[in-house]
Design an enzyme around this catalytic site. Structure first.
Site, mmCIF file in Angstrom:
data_model
loop_
_atom_site.group_PDB
_atom_site.id
_atom_site.type_symbol
_atom_site.label_atom_id
_atom_site.label_comp_id
_atom_site.label_asym_id
_atom_site.label_seq_id
_atom_site.Cartn_x
_atom_site.Cartn_y
_atom_site.Cartn_z
ATOM 1 N N ILE A 19 -3.255 -1.745 6.950
ATOM 2 C CA ILE A 19 -3.961 -0.369 7.178
ATOM 3 C C ILE A 19 -5.255 -0.517 6.170
ATOM 4 C CG2 ILE A 19 -4.554 1.970 8.447
ATOM 5 C CD1 ILE A 19 -2.072 1.934 9.407
ATOM 6 N N ASP A 38 -5.548 0.086 -5.316
ATOM 7 C CA ASP A 38 -4.237 -0.205 -5.096
ATOM 8 C C ASP A 38 -3.412 -0.477 -6.375
ATOM 9 O OD1 ASP A 38 -2.845 -2.049 -2.165
ATOM 10 O OD2 ASP A 38 -1.562 -2.008 -4.180
ATOM 11 N N ASN A 81 -4.842 6.219 2.359
ATOM 12 C CA ASN A 81 -3.627 5.594 3.056
ATOM 13 C C ASN A 81 -2.706 5.233 2.562
ATOM 14 O OD1 ASN A 81 -3.741 3.660 4.977
ATOM 15 N ND2 ASN A 81 -3.717 2.412 3.324
ATOM 16 N N SER A 132 1.829 9.012 10.125
ATOM 17 C CA SER A 132 1.676 8.435 10.803
ATOM 18 C C SER A 132 2.071 9.135 11.924
ATOM 19 C CB SER A 132 3.156 7.901 9.636
ATOM 20 O OG SER A 132 4.271 7.587 10.847
ATOM 21 N N TYR A 145 10.866 9.490 4.441
ATOM 22 C CA TYR A 145 9.560 9.262 5.339
ATOM 23 C C TYR A 145 8.905 10.432 6.476
ATOM 24 C CZ TYR A 145 6.141 6.694 7.386
ATOM 25 O OH TYR A 145 4.472 5.894 8.314
ATOM 26 N N LYS A 149 5.917 12.848 5.839
ATOM 27 C CA LYS A 149 4.945 12.943 6.828
ATOM 28 C C LYS A 149 4.501 14.364 7.689
ATOM 29 C CE LYS A 149 3.291 8.549 5.459
ATOM 30 N NZ LYS A 149 1.805 8.622 5.361
#
Length: 254
Positions: A19, A38, A81, A132, A145, A149
């Site tokens: 993404i 990154d 991101n 998400s 997760y 999130k």
């Protein structure tokens, strides 16, 4: 829409692939000056070279100052991101929980701490949080997760309600399955829940640009998530029962 991002300074974290790379390419194609971040320096450089951007590798929590310098002194759009797809139950180790919290939530908080004062002084800025659908709903087999999130979504929501009248725009992107390395790492739970309706990273970038054009906070690349979110709010017990059926189906297939 192209005019809205022409020559603006954009930072995309976790942009070495998936993404993040799609967002970086889309902003660059619209005329933005893009910093590609990154942890993997080679991946960051490859995407930056491809789009004519600037690679600033490293921990997403600590690159705002370097990214700002690379853009000539100002970050106009920050895309938080980078994310960590931590699986496991409540029994996942303390390090798993701590790392998920650090990457999925605190990296966003730290970026906002760096960016918000300047944005408030200028009267403008845009914070894009890749959350998400798990942040609105949940995800079987992935407690760290799902929980973190939810936290990322809550923080984006708080930023929006607190600063929207002072010129700061906030967007929370909440896709379900996206065909990336992260999806490939979700195992059998992802195969059951996410892969059947998975979309391409470019579809997520398209959804964000449409949401920016329409000035929407909540970006749903999978429109059906809106119905799931409404059902969850309207009747939590029924929704949890249905999710538990999915959990049982997954357990039976293991």
């Amino acid at each position: 829409m192209v005019e809205a991002v022409q020559d603006v300074g954009v930072v995309v974290t976790g942009a070495g692939g998936g993404i993040g790379a799609a967002l970086a390419r889309r902003f660059a194609a619209a005329g933005a000056r893009v910093v590609v971040n990154d942890l993997d320096a080679a991946k960051a450089k490859a995407v930056a070279d491809e789009i004519g951007g600037i690679a600033v590798p490293g921990d997403a929590s600590a690159i705002v100052a370097d990214a700002r310098d690379a853009l000539g002194g100002a970050v106009d759009v920050y895309c938080a991101n980078a994310g960590l797809p931590s699986g496991g139950s409540e029994a996942a180790g303390e390090q798993v929980w701590a790392l998920a919290w650090d990457v999925n939530v605190m990296a966003h908080v730290r970026a906002a701490q760096e960016l918000t004062p300047g944005w408030l002084e200028r009267g403008r800025g845009r914070f894009v949080s890749t959350v998400s659908a798990a942040g609105l709903l949940t995800m079987i087999g992935a407690a760290p997760y799902s929980v973190t999130k939810h936290g990322a979504y809550a923080f984006a929501e708080w930023l929006s309600l607190t600063y929207r009248h002072r010129g700061i725009k906030v967007h929370a992107i909440c896709p379900q399955g996206v065909r990336t390395d992260m999806l490939a790492g979700t195992g059998s739970a992802g195969d059951l829940v996410l892969k059947p309706t998975a979309i391409e990273p470019e579809d997520v970038a398209d959804a964000l640009f449409k949401g920016i054009e329409e000035d929407r906070f909540l970006i749903l690349p999978h429109p059906e998530v809106a119905g799931y979110y409404q059902a969850r709010a309207a009747d939590p017990d029924r929704w949890l029962t249905n999710m538990n059926h999915l959990q049982q189906k997954w357990e039976a297939a293991e």
